[in-house]
Every structure is written in structure tokens, then in C-alpha cells.
Design an enzyme around this catalytic site. Structure first.
Site, PDB file in Angstrom:
ATOM      1  CE  LYS A  80      -4.642   0.888   0.139  1.00  0.00           C
ATOM      2  NZ  LYS A  80      -5.756  -0.376  -0.173  1.00  0.00           N
ATOM      3  N   GLY A 182     -23.709   4.015  -4.600  1.00  0.00           N
ATOM      4  CA  GLY A 182     -22.380   4.932  -5.520  1.00  0.00           C
ATOM      5  C   GLY A 182     -22.607   4.119  -6.867  1.00  0.00           C
ATOM      6  CG  ASN A 183     -18.986   4.984  -9.207  1.00  0.00           C
ATOM      7  OD1 ASN A 183     -19.918   5.451  -9.777  1.00  0.00           O
ATOM      8  ND2 ASN A 183     -17.856   6.230  -8.304  1.00  0.00           N
ATOM      9  CB  ALA A 185     -24.373   0.290  -4.279  1.00  0.00           C
TER      10      ALA A 185
HETATM   11  P1  NAD Z   1     -18.787   5.664  -4.126  1.00  0.00           P
HETATM   12  O1  NAD Z   1     -18.696   6.606  -3.860  1.00  0.00           O
HETATM   13  O2  NAD Z   1     -19.497   5.657  -5.729  1.00  0.00           O
HETATM   14  O3  NAD Z   1     -20.536   5.492  -3.364  1.00  0.00           O
HETATM   15  C1  NAD Z   1     -20.663   5.403  -2.442  1.00  0.00           C
HETATM   16  C2  NAD Z   1     -22.405   5.591  -2.186  1.00  0.00           C
HETATM   17  O4  NAD Z   1     -22.235   5.660  -0.084  1.00  0.00           O
HETATM   18  C3  NAD Z   1     -22.640   7.968  -2.317  1.00  0.00           C
HETATM   19  O5  NAD Z   1     -23.012   8.124  -3.233  1.00  0.00           O
HETATM   20  C4  NAD Z   1     -22.584   7.677  -0.762  1.00  0.00           C
HETATM   21  O6  NAD Z   1     -23.064   9.662  -1.003  1.00  0.00           O
HETATM   22  C5  NAD Z   1     -23.343   7.022  -0.071  1.00  0.00           C
HETATM   23  N1  NAD Z   1     -22.762   6.327   1.341  1.00  0.00           N
HETATM   24  C6  NAD Z   1     -22.001   7.871   2.261  1.00  0.00           C
HETATM   25  N2  NAD Z   1     -22.142   7.648   3.478  1.00  0.00           N
HETATM   26  C7  NAD Z   1     -23.733   6.681   3.915  1.00  0.00           C
HETATM   27  C8  NAD Z   1     -24.524   6.957   4.697  1.00  0.00           C
HETATM   28  N3  NAD Z   1     -23.387   6.822   5.939  1.00  0.00           N
HETATM   29  N4  NAD Z   1     -25.738   6.084   4.267  1.00  0.00           N
HETATM   30  C9  NAD Z   1     -26.593   5.849   2.848  1.00  0.00           C
HETATM   31  N5  NAD Z   1     -25.296   5.956   1.964  1.00  0.00           N
HETATM   32  C10 NAD Z   1     -23.921   6.584   2.291  1.00  0.00           C
HETATM   33  O7  NAD Z   1     -18.358   4.368  -3.850  1.00  0.00           O
HETATM   34  P2  NAD Z   1     -17.906   3.207  -4.656  1.00  0.00           P
HETATM   35  O8  NAD Z   1     -16.936   2.919  -5.211  1.00  0.00           O
HETATM   36  O9  NAD Z   1     -19.435   2.889  -5.132  1.00  0.00           O
HETATM   37  O10 NAD Z   1     -17.815   2.102  -3.115  1.00  0.00           O
HETATM   38  C11 NAD Z   1     -18.422   1.550  -1.908  1.00  0.00           C
HETATM   39  C12 NAD Z   1     -17.753   1.568  -1.476  1.00  0.00           C
HETATM   40  O11 NAD Z   1     -17.527   0.153  -2.127  1.00  0.00           O
HETATM   41  C13 NAD Z   1     -16.472   2.113  -0.645  1.00  0.00           C
HETATM   42  O12 NAD Z   1     -16.757   1.497   1.026  1.00  0.00           O
HETATM   43  C14 NAD Z   1     -15.247   1.137  -1.024  1.00  0.00           C
HETATM   44  O13 NAD Z   1     -14.175   1.973  -0.877  1.00  0.00           O
HETATM   45  C15 NAD Z   1     -15.269  -0.173  -1.319  1.00  0.00           C
HETATM   46  N6  NAD Z   1     -15.145  -0.326  -2.381  1.00  0.00           N
HETATM   47  C16 NAD Z   1     -14.924  -0.253  -4.029  1.00  0.00           C
HETATM   48  C17 NAD Z   1     -14.299  -1.229  -4.985  1.00  0.00           C
HETATM   49  C18 NAD Z   1     -14.836  -0.375  -6.604  1.00  0.00           C
HETATM   50  O14 NAD Z   1     -14.376  -1.041  -7.449  1.00  0.00           O
HETATM   51  N7  NAD Z   1     -15.037   0.609  -6.703  1.00  0.00           N
HETATM   52  C19 NAD Z   1     -13.417  -2.667  -4.893  1.00  0.00           C
HETATM   53  C20 NAD Z   1     -13.811  -2.357  -3.547  1.00  0.00           C
HETATM   54  C21 NAD Z   1     -13.526  -1.582  -2.766  1.00  0.00           C
END
Ligand code: NAD
Length: 354
Positions: A80, A182-183, A185
């Protein structure tokens, strides 16, 4: 904290430090374990309150990457990077290029990619100085948005859970509660709707909720109400720590499977609390491994989306094995997953020594 002692007792190989006052850069790279291959893991850009906090964070995160890649069956170890700076104000081409030179000095022992505070443009700047970077924009031949593969992998983990709980991996007619839209979901929701599942969604961002409301058959609830929503599977897809002592008693789901890193506020205690309530849990780093799988299909070859999706499909078998091992041995799935990763590393290490 005595970092050298901590590293030696937690199996870390290396901690590299880089400063470049001319561009205001203080950075660290932690390499945890390279038994399975070069250390792969993102660079976090974050203004920790102290250097000690930053080093503790990068060491813990590098170790977590060892487990994530090992459990996903990837030929990579755990590492990391951490840039000690505010991502909203400090990011410049000069700073990211200096960081790229730092990564280059590690000669491929560490391969970097995006993490919290970083984006594809930052990776592009880093790539001007080193080839040991992935997660580049598609326009540069990179893998682009990782959420497509991450969402597909979580869907596979949910199917494995359904099979273990209800005897069929068909999610038709099941209700899934998505905390965060978000992305990842959004990608996951596409697969779930195609499979005939019903969705209950929340988000703290109005724009995300508007997108959810536009989908037929999606119910939207307030952020706090999601924990009490009647559902079969609860999917934490926002930030970490939302599954904890306070929220677990509210859950109506038979399983927790989602995207967020560090979903459990206290990994061991909350895994035990879920098990006590009879709620199946696929550990976060098993379910969300599609992200690291995706960027790994960019290393040393043109990005291969089909290969990444095929590897992410294996999350189904991995999650099934962890659920079965935990049930058979009377341990939590967190313990079963760690053991599986440790056994793979130990067997490769032993074969190398033989
Ligand atoms: P994102 O920022 O696109 O989506 C996260 C969403 O959560 C946002 O729309 C935000 O408004 C919402 N949010 C924040 N706090 C909240 C709460 N208390 N209640 C309800 N909604 C809330 O992020 P993402 O890329 O979709 O990633 C989501 C999670 O998955 C993160 O924790 C990220 O670290 C993890 N993750 C993502 C990936 C990836 O490929 N993008 C890979 C591994 C892990």
C-alpha cells in the site's frame, strides 16, 4: 508505536519513506508479503493527523492487501502507498510525478493503483515516471472504472450465500437492501434486477437517490431506516464500520454481503455477533475483490476485461468455500477466510523452500 517491532511481528517486509520538499511530498510505501508475487495495492492520499497515524495506517492496509489478493487467487502480494496530504488541495502533477519516481525506485516490488483520495488522472501522472502503476484511464489502455467488475463479484458472493442459506443460488424474489448507491452499488443493482431481486436503497446524496427512484420497483428509504428494512441480504456499499454492536441487532437480513472495505467496526467481535444472530457474512475483502482483480488484469499486458470478469466469477466458489468451512469448523467466516489466505501463502512459501 514501535514500527519495526510491529512490522517484524506482523510479517511486513519493508517500509519505504520518500520526501520531496520542493513539491511538498511526504510519502510511504509498505510492502507486507511478496510470497505470491509483487506487492499490489492502492495509494491513499490523506492528511492524517500525525506521521505515526499515517505509518500505522499504511502498514495495516498493506497487510489487508496480502489477504485480499491471496484469497482471490491472484499472483500478487500485499502493499500500500500513502501520500500524507489533503487530496482536495495538495494534488499537483509535480507531486504525483515525484511520488511516481518513488514507486519506480522500488523496481516493481510494489505496483500501485487508486485508493481513497486518488483518481485515474493521478495514476496517469504517476505513469509518466514509472510503469509500476495500474488503474489507468481506458484512453491510456487501462482498465478504467473498476466498479463494473467489483459489482459483478459481489453479486457472485451473494449467489453463494443464497445457495448456502436457501439451497439455490437463484436470487429471484429475494430482497436486497443497499446501503449506499454509488458506483459499485449501481453495477451490483443491475445484476440483482436482472436476476429478479427486489431492491431497497438508501444514500445520503440526493443525486444517487434520484437515480435509484428512476428504476422501476426500487424502494428508497432514509439512511437510518436501512438497518431495519425487511430484506434477505443487507449490502453495505457506502463507508466502513456500519456493521457494529449498535446496528447488528436491527438487521432483518439472513446475510451481509457488500462492497465497503472494513464493514465490521470490530472485525472479530462483530463477525461473532453476526454468527450468534445466525446471519451469514461474506468477509468484505472476499466479496469486493473484483476491484483488485480488475486492475491486476492490467499488469504486464493489455487490459483483459473478459479475463477479469472470469476471475471475479470465481468469487462464487471462494465465498461458498468460506461459508462451508466456517459452518463445518464452528469458526466465523472472518476466521475461515484468513485461514484460507494464510494456507495458500504458506503452501507457496513451503514449495519455494523445498
Ligand atoms: P461511491 O463513492 O461511488 O459510493 C458510495 C455511496 O455511499 C455514495 O453515493 C455516498 O453518498 C453514499 N454514502 C456515504 N455515506 C452513507 C451513509 N451513511 N448512508 C448511505 N449512503 C452513504 O463509492 P464506490 O466506488 O461505489 O465504493 C463503495 C464502497 O466500496 C467504498 O467503501 C469503497 O472503498 C469500496 N470498494 C470499492 C471498489 C470499487 O471498485 N469501486 C472496490 C473495493 C471496495
Amino acid at each position: 508505536m514501535h514500527f519495526v517491532e510491529y512490522m517484524s511481528t506482523h510479517g511486513h517486509e519493508e517500509l519505504a519513506v520518500w520526501t520531496d520538499p520542493a513539491v511538498g511530498l511526504k510519502a510511504f510505501v509498505a510492502i507486507h508479503d511478496r510470497t505470491l508475487g509483487p506487492a499490489l495495492g492502492g495509494t491513499r492520499i490523506w492528511a492524517h493527523e500525525s506521521e505515526d497515524a499515517a505509518i500505522a495506517d499504511v502498514l495495516a492496509l498493506s497487510r489487508a492487501m496480502t489477504y485480499k489478493s491471496a484469497a482471490a487467487g491472484l499472483p500478487y502480494g500485499g502493499g500500500k502507498g500513502l501520500i500524507l496530504a489533503d487530496p482536495r488541495t495538495a494534488k499537483t502533477e509535480a507531486l504525483l510525478r515525484s511520488y511516481g519516481r518513488f514507486v519506480d525506485t522500488l523496481q516493481g516490488r510494489y505496483i500501485t493503483t487508486e485508493d481513497v483520495g486518488a483518481n485515474a488522472r493521478d495514476m496517469e501522472w504517476i505513469s509518466y515516471e514509472t510503469r509500476h502503476v495500474v488503474g489507468l484511464p481506458e484512453s491510456l489502455g487501462g482498465s478504467g472504472n473498476p466498479s463494473v467488475v467489483t459489482g459483478f463479484g459481489i453479486f457472485q458472493a451473494m449467489r453463494a450465500c443464497a445457495e448456502a442459506l436457501w439451497g439455490s443460488d437463484d436470487l429471484k424474489g429475494r430482497t436486497v437492501a443497499l446501503q449506499g448507491f454509488g458506483n459499485v452499488a449501481t453495477s451490483l443493482a443491475g445484476h440483482l434486477r436482472e436476476a429478479g431481486a427486489t431492491l431497497v436503497v438508501t444514500d445520503t446524496y440526493a443525486g444517487a437517490l434520484e437515480r435509484a427512484k428512476a428504476m422501476p420497483g426500487v424502494q428508497v428509504v432514509e439512511p437510518d431506516a436501512i438497518f431495519d428494512a425487511p430484506c434477505d441480504i443487507f449490502a453495505p456499499c457506502a463507508l466502513g464500520g456500519t456493521i457494529n454492536e449498535r446496528t447488528i441487532p436491527h438487521l432483518k437480513a439472513a446475510a451481509v454481503v457488500g462492497a465497503a472495505n472494513n464493514q465490521l467496526a470490530d472485525e472479530q467481535a462483530d463477525a461473532a455477533r453476526l454468527a450468534e444472530r445466525g446471519i451469514a457474512y461474506v468477509p468484505d475483502y472476499i466479496a469486493n475483490a473484483g476491484g483488485v482483480i480488475n486492475v491486476s488484469y492490467e499488469i504486464g499486458r493489455p487490459y483483459d476485461r473478459a479475463g477479469a470478469m472470469a476471475k471475479a466469477a470465481e468469487i462464487h466458489q471462494t465465498a461458498a468455500r468460506i461459508l462451508a468451512d466456517a459452518a463445518r469448523d464452528g469458526v466465523t467466516t472472518v476466521q475461515a477466510a484468513a485461514r484460507m489466505a494464510e494456507e495458500r501463502i504458506a503452501s507457496v512459501r513451503a514449495a519455494r523452500r523445498a
